[in-house]
Motif scaffolding. Structure first.
Motif, PDB file in Angstrom:
ATOM      1  N   ARG A 239       1.017  -1.252  -0.097  1.00 20.23           N
ATOM      2  CA  ARG A 239       0.006   0.191   0.043  1.00 20.23           C
ATOM      3  C   ARG A 239       0.883   1.250   0.168  1.00 20.23           C
ATOM      4  NH1 ARG A 239      -4.956   0.317   1.852  1.00 20.23           N
ATOM      5  NH2 ARG A 239      -6.354  -1.366   1.576  1.00 20.23           N
ATOM      6  N   GLN A 240       1.969   1.222   0.768  1.00 21.60           N
ATOM      7  CA  GLN A 240       2.893   2.497   0.976  1.00 21.60           C
ATOM      8  C   GLN A 240       3.343   2.679  -0.452  1.00 21.60           C
ATOM      9  OE1 GLN A 240       5.755   2.240   3.989  1.00 21.60           O
ATOM     10  NE2 GLN A 240       6.894   3.893   3.149  1.00 21.60           N
ATOM     11  N   HIS A 241       3.865   1.516  -1.088  1.00 20.68           N
ATOM     12  CA  HIS A 241       4.676   1.456  -2.471  1.00 20.68           C
ATOM     13  C   HIS A 241       3.560   2.287  -3.477  1.00 20.68           C
ATOM     14  CE1 HIS A 241       7.212   0.417  -5.720  1.00 20.68           C
ATOM     15  NE2 HIS A 241       6.139  -0.223  -6.274  1.00 20.68           N
ATOM     16  N   ARG A 242       2.398   1.724  -3.285  1.00 23.60           N
ATOM     17  CA  ARG A 242       1.388   2.169  -4.461  1.00 23.60           C
ATOM     18  C   ARG A 242       0.937   3.666  -3.969  1.00 23.60           C
ATOM     19  NH1 ARG A 242      -0.956  -2.827  -3.556  1.00 23.60           N
ATOM     20  NH2 ARG A 242      -2.715  -2.061  -1.936  1.00 23.60           N
ATOM     21  N   ALA A 243       1.037   4.133  -3.079  1.00 20.15           N
ATOM     22  CA  ALA A 243       0.634   5.317  -2.320  1.00 20.15           C
ATOM     23  C   ALA A 243       1.739   6.187  -3.321  1.00 20.15           C
ATOM     24  CB  ALA A 243       0.602   5.676  -1.034  1.00 20.15           C
ATOM     25  N   GLU A 244       2.995   5.823  -2.711  1.00 22.33           N
ATOM     26  CA  GLU A 244       4.402   6.750  -3.186  1.00 22.33           C
ATOM     27  C   GLU A 244       4.238   6.889  -4.756  1.00 22.33           C
ATOM     28  OE1 GLU A 244       7.605   4.515  -1.583  1.00 22.33           O
ATOM     29  OE2 GLU A 244       7.134   5.335   0.508  1.00 22.33           O
ATOM     30  N   ASN A 245       3.875   5.693  -5.383  1.00 26.43           N
ATOM     31  CA  ASN A 245       3.843   5.796  -6.801  1.00 26.43           C
ATOM     32  C   ASN A 245       2.913   6.858  -7.160  1.00 26.43           C
ATOM     33  OD1 ASN A 245       6.069   4.167  -7.106  1.00 26.43           O
ATOM     34  ND2 ASN A 245       4.917   2.401  -8.055  1.00 26.43           N
ATOM     35  N   ALA A 246       1.770   6.742  -6.621  1.00 27.91           N
ATOM     36  CA  ALA A 246       0.856   7.513  -7.052  1.00 27.91           C
ATOM     37  C   ALA A 246       0.919   9.010  -6.933  1.00 27.91           C
ATOM     38  CB  ALA A 246      -0.741   7.263  -6.391  1.00 27.91           C
ATOM     39  N   GLU A 247       1.738   9.383  -5.851  1.00 26.97           N
ATOM     40  CA  GLU A 247       2.149  10.747  -5.560  1.00 26.97           C
ATOM     41  C   GLU A 247       3.160  10.975  -6.570  1.00 26.97           C
ATOM     42  OE1 GLU A 247       4.110  13.299  -2.098  1.00 26.97           O
ATOM     43  OE2 GLU A 247       3.505  11.139  -1.588  1.00 26.97           O
ATOM     44  N   LEU A 248       3.938  10.304  -6.776  1.00 20.02           N
ATOM     45  CA  LEU A 248       5.132  10.588  -7.959  1.00 20.02           C
ATOM     46  C   LEU A 248       4.384  11.006  -9.145  1.00 20.02           C
ATOM     47  CD1 LEU A 248       8.046  10.753  -7.860  1.00 20.02           C
ATOM     48  CD2 LEU A 248       8.299   8.479  -8.490  1.00 20.02           C
TER      49      LEU A 248
END
Length: 208
Positions: free
Chosen positions: A128-137
Motif C-alpha cells: 500500500r505504501q509503495h502504491r501510494a508513493e507511486n501515485a504521488e510521484l
C-alpha cells in the motif's frame, strides 16, 4: 468513521472454525471480519486498510482457489493465507503459484497462523505504501508542463545545459529555469534522485 489499522478477513463455511479463528486473531488485538462463503465476501464493503484473507480451500459455490482468482481478476491485492483439512500437494502448489502467502493444513498451530497473518499484514502495508508513493510521484509528474517533461527527459539522459538548449532550440538560461522547476515540482534534491524517480515512473530517458 475511523478506518481500522488493519483487518483480517476469514472465509470458512464451518461456523465453529470461523469463531475459533476469530477468537484467536482477536486475542492479539486485530480486527476480524468473518464470512461463510466466497460470494458473501465479494459482496462485502471492505475498509480501506491493510488486510489479508484467511481462506478455506473447500467452500460451497466458489472455492477458495476460485476466490483467489477472482480477487486477482478484480485487482484486489489482499495477501491470501489458505487453510484446509483436505490439502494435497498439487492444490498447495496451485495456490502458492497464484500468489498465496501460506498454505496451512488443519489442525495447524495457532502460532503458525498468527505468524502468517502478521507477515501478510506487513506485506500489504508495504504494498500500500509503495502504491501510494507511486501515485504521488505520478501526480507530481502530471503537474509538469510538456516542455518541462522534455527537459526532464534530456536532463536524466545526462546531457549538458548547452546540449539541451541546442536540442530544444532555446537558451541555456531557459533550460536552467526549466530544470529548476522540474526539480522543485518533482521534489528531487539531486539529479540522482530525479533519475530514480523516472525509473519508478517507467519513463525512459531521452536519447541523445
Amino acid at each position: 468513521m475511523k478506518q481500522p489499522d488493519s483487518v483480517v478477513f476469514v472465509v470458512d463455511d464451518d461456523s465453529s472454525v470461523r469463531e475459533a479463528i476469530k477468537s484467536l486473531i482477536g486475542s492479539v488485538g486485530l480486527r476480524v471480519e468473518t464470512f461463510e462463503t466466497a460470494q458473501e465476501f465479494l459482496r462485502s464493503t471492505r475498509p480501506d486498510a491493510p488486510g489479508c484473507v484467511v481462506l478455506d480451500v473447500r467452500l460451497p459455490g466458489l472455492s477458495g482457489l476460485d476466490l483467489q482468482r477472482e480477487l486477482a481478476a478484480h485487482g484486489i491485492n489482499l495477501p491470501v493465507i489458505f487453510i484446509t483439512g483436505h490439502g494435497d500437494i498439487p492444490m498447495s502448489v496451485r495456490a502458492m503459484k497464484a500468489g498465496a502467502l501460506e498454505f496451512l493444513t488443519k489442525p495447524f498451530r495457532d502460532q503458525d497462523l498468527l505468524d502468517a497473518i502478521q507477515q501478510a499484514l506487513e506485506r500489504d502495508r508495504g504494498a500500500r505504501q509503495h502504491r501510494a508513493e507511486n501515485a504521488e510521484l505520478r501526480e507530481r509528474f502530471d503537474s509538469l508542463t510538456s516542455r518541462e517533461r522534455e527537459v526532464m527527459g534530456l536532463v536524466v539522459s545526462g546531457l549538458l545545459y548547452k546540449q539541451i538548449a541546442g536540442e530544444l532550440g532555446t537558451s541555456e538560461v531557459t533550460i536552467k529555469i526549466h530544470r529548476s522547476q522540474v526539480m522543485k515540482k518533482m521534489g528531487a534534491g539531486s539529479l540522482a534522485e530525479l533519475v530514480r524517480m523516472t525509473e519508478k515512473l517507467g519513463i525512459p530517458a531521452a536519447k541523445d
